[in-house]
Scaffold this motif. Sequence first.
Motif: not given
Length: 204
Positions: A1, A106, A109-111, A115, A117, A153
């Motif tokens: 991250m 942000e 999400y990753e793309g 997720i 975090p 995750s």
Amino acid sequence: MGTPREVGYPQSILRARTNLQLTLTTRQRGILIGSILGDGYIHPQGKFQLEQGDAQEEYLFWKYYELKELAYPARPVMVERYDPRTEKTYRSYRFWLRQYFRPWREVFYEGKMKIFPEGLILSPLSIAVWYMDDGCLSDGVCTISIESFSEVSIERIRRQLLNQFQLETRLRSNGKLLICASMQERFFSLIKPFMHPSMFYKIS
């Protein structure tokens, strides 16, 4: 991250533009974290969608009344979708929160992939909402659907539940997170005060 974040993020003060600010209460924040880990979706532009199936209408309206200060003026609406594979029409209820949640996008999400975090602090309320969204109690076996999360995750989820609440879990072959049998009483005691009555069947 990337760079480390403040413990307990995501933030509670959100801005759509310089002169528009939204402050979440602790309770709203807890419900939203549980929702995004469950069935919630944050649009890339920052809108937050909350949707539940027809059978969970009462639960969805509970979310709406808890969060309506953050929502667009329209009340939840019924949505119908036809699935050609089953030749059936499925109904659900949905509402949107206003476009303040791009910073949350942000974080979660990753793309296009949701997720869990690193360093996210969970509250019992968040876990209860997450379980009401994606949990199941079947033949005495308590699980949470986490199939859409990556291996990284999933490991973070298991570690956070263990470190914060001493809850031991296992990953089943079907990708669901199993609350170990010896932990179920602890788990249900943790979330029951925050469960909506229409969802008590998931802990009974």
